[in-house]
Design an enzyme around this catalytic site. Structure first.
Site, PDB file in Angstrom:
ATOM      1  CG  ASP A   1      -1.871   1.236   1.193  1.00  0.00           C
ATOM      2  OD1 ASP A   1      -2.485   1.493   0.134  1.00  0.00           O
ATOM      3  OD2 ASP A   1      -1.976   1.946   2.199  1.00  0.00           O
ATOM      4  CB  SER A   2       0.178   4.747  -0.929  1.00  0.00           C
ATOM      5  OG  SER A   2      -0.973   4.900  -0.124  1.00  0.00           O
TER       6      SER A   2
ATOM      7  CB  CYS B   1      -3.037   0.463  -2.652  1.00  0.00           C
ATOM      8  SG  CYS B   1      -3.071   2.192  -3.129  1.00  0.00           S
TER       9      CYS B   1
ATOM     10  CD  GLU C   1      -0.546   7.042   5.504  1.00  0.00           C
ATOM     11  OE1 GLU C   1       0.642   7.158   5.823  1.00  0.00           O
ATOM     12  OE2 GLU C   1      -1.087   5.938   5.279  1.00  0.00           O
TER      13      GLU C   1
ATOM     14  CB  CYS D   1      -9.674   4.497   0.030  1.00  0.00           C
ATOM     15  SG  CYS D   1      -8.052   4.987   0.671  1.00  0.00           S
TER      16      CYS D   1
ATOM     17  CG  HIS E   1      -5.425   5.024   3.993  1.00  0.00           C
ATOM     18  ND1 HIS E   1      -4.877   4.458   2.880  1.00  0.00           N
ATOM     19  CD2 HIS E   1      -4.401   5.586   4.682  1.00  0.00           C
ATOM     20  CE1 HIS E   1      -3.563   4.679   2.878  1.00  0.00           C
ATOM     21  NE2 HIS E   1      -3.253   5.362   3.971  1.00  0.00           N
TER      22      HIS E   1
HETATM   23  N1  DGL Z   1      -4.968   3.027   0.580  1.00  0.00           N
HETATM   24  C1  DGL Z   1      -5.039   3.612  -0.703  1.00  0.00           C
HETATM   25  C2  DGL Z   1      -6.191   3.221  -1.538  1.00  0.00           C
HETATM   26  O1  DGL Z   1      -6.816   2.210  -1.246  1.00  0.00           O
HETATM   27  C3  DGL Z   1      -4.338   4.822  -0.907  1.00  0.00           C
HETATM   28  C4  DGL Z   1      -4.495   6.035  -0.783  1.00  0.00           C
HETATM   29  C5  DGL Z   1      -3.527   7.100  -1.123  1.00  0.00           C
HETATM   30  O2  DGL Z   1      -2.332   6.873  -1.030  1.00  0.00           O
HETATM   31  O3  DGL Z   1      -4.013   8.158  -1.498  1.00  0.00           O
HETATM   32  O4  DGL Z   1      -6.514   3.871  -2.502  1.00  0.00           O
END
Ligand code: DGL
Length: 280
Positions: A15-16, A78, A163, A197, A199
């Site tokens: 993931d990012s 992600c 984050e 997402c 997150h």
């Molecule tokens: N967790 C990510 C997703 O599912 C990433 C979000 C990001 O880095 O903007 O899209």
């Protein structure tokens, strides 16, 4: 008899940033016997506002790194990377990187279940700007259920809230309410909202608070974990290449201390073994 030529390795999870930990948590719950290697590109998060080319470039670097660490299978935990980079990596990069390894995403497993959940056939998508703009969700849903109407709203401030450990703060309420309201204004018939997402499960209790109770919120973790289980059952060759000691390790492109602290909150682990890596 021909002996199996591969040394088994961990399943890579990328993931990012920290969001993919919500997927990893479900993997470890459903499939605790496997080893996992998680990579968070915390130094360059968020990806959601970045261009197609950059997300593709960063994701490819991450996949290469996880391959270097011996992962036979990498899950892009992600949505932004799944939407913008997965197809190109599968079609153009894997054949020359290593055609025996696999890279999978999180969008398809989510989309496959939506048809059985929505009654009104009006589905909402809350995701990063990149995922919404890519149209991956409406396109994939249309392939399976052409009668479903998908409306998306980008939530550019939600990933930074997670984050920066602000997902529980009062300040987060304003931005959670704002995007949910915007979505329901656009299509009041929505009865199912995809949290597109990885997150967002961290914000789920706040999203619930500002969403009418008849609307179902769909977080991806369990769907993706069930899909991985099914994949490994159907692909015995890949299953044999995934090592099984129940271990989990972490890689971050940012500070090891910061990652350890945050990962413990996400995963409720007493000890998180984490190393720093450089991508690119
Ligand atoms: N967790 C990510 C997703 O599912 C990433 C979000 C990001 O880095 O903007 O899209």
């Amino acid at each position: 008899m021909y002996s199996f030529p591969y040394t088994p390795g961990p399943i890579g999870v990328f993931d990012s940033g920290y969001g993919g930990l919500t997927i990893l948590e479900k993997f470890r719950k459903l499939l605790p016997q496997y080893d996992y290697l998680y990579l968070g590109d915390n130094a360059r998060t968020p990806y959601g506002t970045r261009s197609f080319e950059i997300v593709y470039e960063f994701t490819l670097e991450a996949v290469k790194k996880l391959f270097e660490f011996g992962c036979p299978l990498v899950i892009l935990a992600c949505n932004t990377a799944s939407a913008k980079a997965l197809r190109s990596i599968q079609q153009y990069d894997l054949p020359y990187l290593d055609p025996t390894r696999r890279v999978l995403g999180v969008i398809r497993p989510t989309v496959e279940r939506i048809g059985n959940i929505t009654h009104t056939r009006h589905v909402g998508l809350l995701a990063t700007a990149g995922t919404v703009r890519s149209q991956s969700y409406p396109l994939e849903i249309r392939k399976i259920c052409p009668d479903i109407q998908v409306t998306g709203v980008a939530c550019p401030l939600w990933v930074p809230l997670v984050e920066n450990n602000e997902y529980d703060s009062e300040g987060a309420d304003y931005f959670v309410r704002k995007y949910v309201h915007e979505l329901l204004q656009k299509d009041p018939e929505i009865d199912t909202i995809i949290l597109g997402c990885t997150h967002y499960p961290l914000l789920q209790h706040k999203i619930r608070q500002f969403t009418p109770p008849h609307i179902q919120l769909i977080a991806q973790g369990e769907l993706v974990a069930e899909s991985l289980k099914d994949y490994l059952q159907r692909h015995s060759d890949m299953n044999a290449r995934c090592s099984r000691n129940g271990h989990c390790e972490f890689l971050t492109t940012e500070s090891v201390e910061k990652f350890r602290e945050s990962a413990s909150v996400f995963l409720h682990d007493t000890e998180v073994y984490v190393r720093n890596v450089i991508l690119g």
